[in-house]
Design a protein around this motif. Structure first.
Motif, PDB file in Angstrom:
ATOM      1  N   GLU A 140       0.814  -1.210   0.000  1.00  0.00           N
ATOM      2  CA  GLU A 140       0.000   0.000   0.000  1.00  0.00           C
ATOM      3  C   GLU A 140       0.849   1.263   0.000  1.00  0.00           C
ATOM      4  O   GLU A 140       1.885   1.333   0.660  1.00  0.00           O
ATOM      5  CB  GLU A 140      -0.932   0.011   1.218  1.00  0.00           C
ATOM      6  N   LEU A 141       0.376   2.267  -0.731  1.00  0.00           N
ATOM      7  CA  LEU A 141       1.038   3.560  -0.798  1.00  0.00           C
ATOM      8  C   LEU A 141       0.389   4.525   0.192  1.00  0.00           C
ATOM      9  O   LEU A 141      -0.705   4.279   0.714  1.00  0.00           O
ATOM     10  CB  LEU A 141       0.953   4.109  -2.219  1.00  0.00           C
ATOM     11  N   ASP A 142       1.053   5.632   0.437  1.00  0.00           N
ATOM     12  CA  ASP A 142       0.570   6.629   1.393  1.00  0.00           C
ATOM     13  C   ASP A 142      -0.547   7.455   0.770  1.00  0.00           C
ATOM     14  O   ASP A 142      -0.338   8.142  -0.227  1.00  0.00           O
ATOM     15  CB  ASP A 142       1.734   7.527   1.809  1.00  0.00           C
ATOM     16  N   LEU A 143      -1.739   7.373   1.356  1.00  0.00           N
ATOM     17  CA  LEU A 143      -2.860   8.220   0.936  1.00  0.00           C
ATOM     18  C   LEU A 143      -3.359   9.096   2.083  1.00  0.00           C
ATOM     19  O   LEU A 143      -4.463   9.618   2.034  1.00  0.00           O
ATOM     20  CB  LEU A 143      -3.998   7.385   0.339  1.00  0.00           C
ATOM     21  N   GLY A 144      -2.556   9.237   3.112  1.00  0.00           N
ATOM     22  CA  GLY A 144      -2.875  10.179   4.176  1.00  0.00           C
ATOM     23  C   GLY A 144      -3.282   9.560   5.487  1.00  0.00           C
ATOM     24  O   GLY A 144      -3.053  10.117   6.550  1.00  0.00           O
ATOM     25  N   CYS A 145      -3.950   8.406   5.425  1.00  0.00           N
ATOM     26  CA  CYS A 145      -4.296   7.662   6.636  1.00  0.00           C
ATOM     27  C   CYS A 145      -4.587   6.232   6.236  1.00  0.00           C
ATOM     28  O   CYS A 145      -4.759   5.930   5.044  1.00  0.00           O
ATOM     29  CB  CYS A 145      -5.496   8.276   7.373  1.00  0.00           C
ATOM     30  N   ALA A 146      -4.642   5.370   7.204  1.00  0.00           N
ATOM     31  CA  ALA A 146      -4.918   3.962   6.924  1.00  0.00           C
ATOM     32  C   ALA A 146      -6.362   3.784   6.471  1.00  0.00           C
ATOM     33  O   ALA A 146      -7.261   4.538   6.857  1.00  0.00           O
ATOM     34  CB  ALA A 146      -4.649   3.119   8.164  1.00  0.00           C
ATOM     35  N   TYR A 147      -6.559   2.789   5.646  1.00  0.00           N
ATOM     36  CA  TYR A 147      -7.910   2.407   5.224  1.00  0.00           C
ATOM     37  C   TYR A 147      -8.789   2.126   6.448  1.00  0.00           C
ATOM     38  O   TYR A 147      -8.365   1.504   7.414  1.00  0.00           O
ATOM     39  CB  TYR A 147      -7.833   1.158   4.335  1.00  0.00           C
ATOM     40  N   ASP A 148     -10.018   2.603   6.383  1.00  0.00           N
ATOM     41  CA  ASP A 148     -11.077   2.347   7.362  1.00  0.00           C
ATOM     42  C   ASP A 148     -10.900   3.091   8.681  1.00  0.00           C
ATOM     43  O   ASP A 148     -11.629   2.815   9.636  1.00  0.00           O
ATOM     44  CB  ASP A 148     -11.224   0.841   7.629  1.00  0.00           C
ATOM     45  N   GLN A 149      -9.974   4.033   8.755  1.00  0.00           N
ATOM     46  CA  GLN A 149      -9.912   4.883   9.941  1.00  0.00           C
ATOM     47  C   GLN A 149     -11.023   5.923   9.866  1.00  0.00           C
ATOM     48  O   GLN A 149     -11.234   6.526   8.814  1.00  0.00           O
ATOM     49  CB  GLN A 149      -8.562   5.589  10.047  1.00  0.00           C
ATOM     50  N   ASP A 150     -11.731   6.139  10.974  1.00  0.00           N
ATOM     51  CA  ASP A 150     -12.788   7.140  10.949  1.00  0.00           C
ATOM     52  C   ASP A 150     -12.207   8.534  11.182  1.00  0.00           C
ATOM     53  O   ASP A 150     -10.991   8.713  11.329  1.00  0.00           O
ATOM     54  CB  ASP A 150     -13.899   6.799  11.948  1.00  0.00           C
ATOM     55  N   GLU A 151     -13.092   9.521  11.226  1.00  0.00           N
ATOM     56  CA  GLU A 151     -12.655  10.909  11.289  1.00  0.00           C
ATOM     57  C   GLU A 151     -11.870  11.217  12.562  1.00  0.00           C
ATOM     58  O   GLU A 151     -10.856  11.923  12.532  1.00  0.00           O
ATOM     59  CB  GLU A 151     -13.878  11.827  11.171  1.00  0.00           C
ATOM     60  N   LYS A 152     -12.311  10.640  13.669  1.00  0.00           N
ATOM     61  CA  LYS A 152     -11.632  10.893  14.935  1.00  0.00           C
ATOM     62  C   LYS A 152     -10.256  10.229  14.961  1.00  0.00           C
ATOM     63  O   LYS A 152      -9.258  10.856  15.317  1.00  0.00           O
ATOM     64  CB  LYS A 152     -12.486  10.364  16.091  1.00  0.00           C
ATOM     65  N   THR A 153     -10.201   8.967  14.579  1.00  0.00           N
ATOM     66  CA  THR A 153      -8.947   8.221  14.631  1.00  0.00           C
ATOM     67  C   THR A 153      -7.912   8.787  13.668  1.00  0.00           C
ATOM     68  O   THR A 153      -6.714   8.820  13.970  1.00  0.00           O
ATOM     69  CB  THR A 153      -9.192   6.739  14.294  1.00  0.00           C
TER      70      THR A 153
END
Length: 219
Positions: A140-153
């Motif tokens: 996986e490449l960097d897209l800013g945050c991990a897949y399936d992280q919600d807004e708070k996390t």
């Protein structure tokens, strides 16, 4: 931003076109499914990488738009309707328990930013896919945050148009968004990884008179 709790989405008529499901695996060498044990454990069920036929063809069109050294990594696609209902009710309950003074309607709207109400969810229809960019080895490449992280996390980085991304993550999102958008997918703006075609949300965004796909009964 249009959320899945908006009554406009529920009012979209459904004209099921009966299109068959096809497997994502094998559609194209640069469309990789994440069948890892870690992904299944994180999502909590045995994944079924199937989508509607047109959605599959559009994925192939889209992957041909990205640079040759990149690939799509599909994290989730078809999801059971009963699981969608369970996830939504559990997430709504957690919001209500953490915000005792919050009216239920507001809690539903907040929950729908991250987990779709079952009546309008795209995944159970076979019209939605969660995916990210990876290299040709599947990393996986960097897209800013991990897949399936919600807004708070994610501190807001899950939002599609988050403005504090690194130059690398911004580049990767631009590649992903331009490719998928060019073939007719729509993104859910609270989750950069969630794209759909033919479901009620897609119909609302594109002003199509009706949705093409309803929830798949058995698979």
């Amino acid at each position: 931003m249009l959320t899945l709790a908006d009554p406009k989405i529920r009012r979209i008529p459904l004209v099921e076109n009966g299109e068959r499901l096809i497997s994502i695996d094998g559609l194209n060498a640069r469309i990789i499914v994440d069948s890892s044990k870690e992904n299944a454990e994180a999502l909590g069920y045995e994944l079924c990488f199937y989508i509607r036929e047109t959605v599959g063809y559009k994925l192939v069109e889209a992957v041909l738009q990205i640079p040759d050294n990149y690939a799509f990594l599909v994290k989730e696609s078809l999801r059971p309707q009963n699981l969608q209902a369970l996830w939504f009710s559990d997430y709504l309950r957690s919001i209500l328990e953490a915000n005792l003074e919050l009216p239920e309607g507001d809690a539903v709207a907040l929950a729908a930013r991250f987990v779709a109400p079952p009546s309008v969810a795209g995944h159970p229809t076979g019209g939605a896919v969660d995916l990210t960019l990876c290299d040709l080895r599947g990393y996986e490449l960097d897209l800013g945050c991990a897949y399936d992280q919600d807004e708070k996390t994610s501190n807001g980085a899950c939002l599609s148009h988050f403005d504090q991304l690194s130059p690398e993550a911004s580049k990767h999102r631009r590649i992903l968004f331009e490719a998928l958008g060019s073939v007719g997918f729509v993104n859910y703006p609270f989750e950069w990884w969630h794209w759909s075609y033919g479901d009620r949300y897609w119909a609302a965004v594109t002003e199509h008179p009706h949705a093409l796909y309803g929830a798949v009964a058995d698979f």
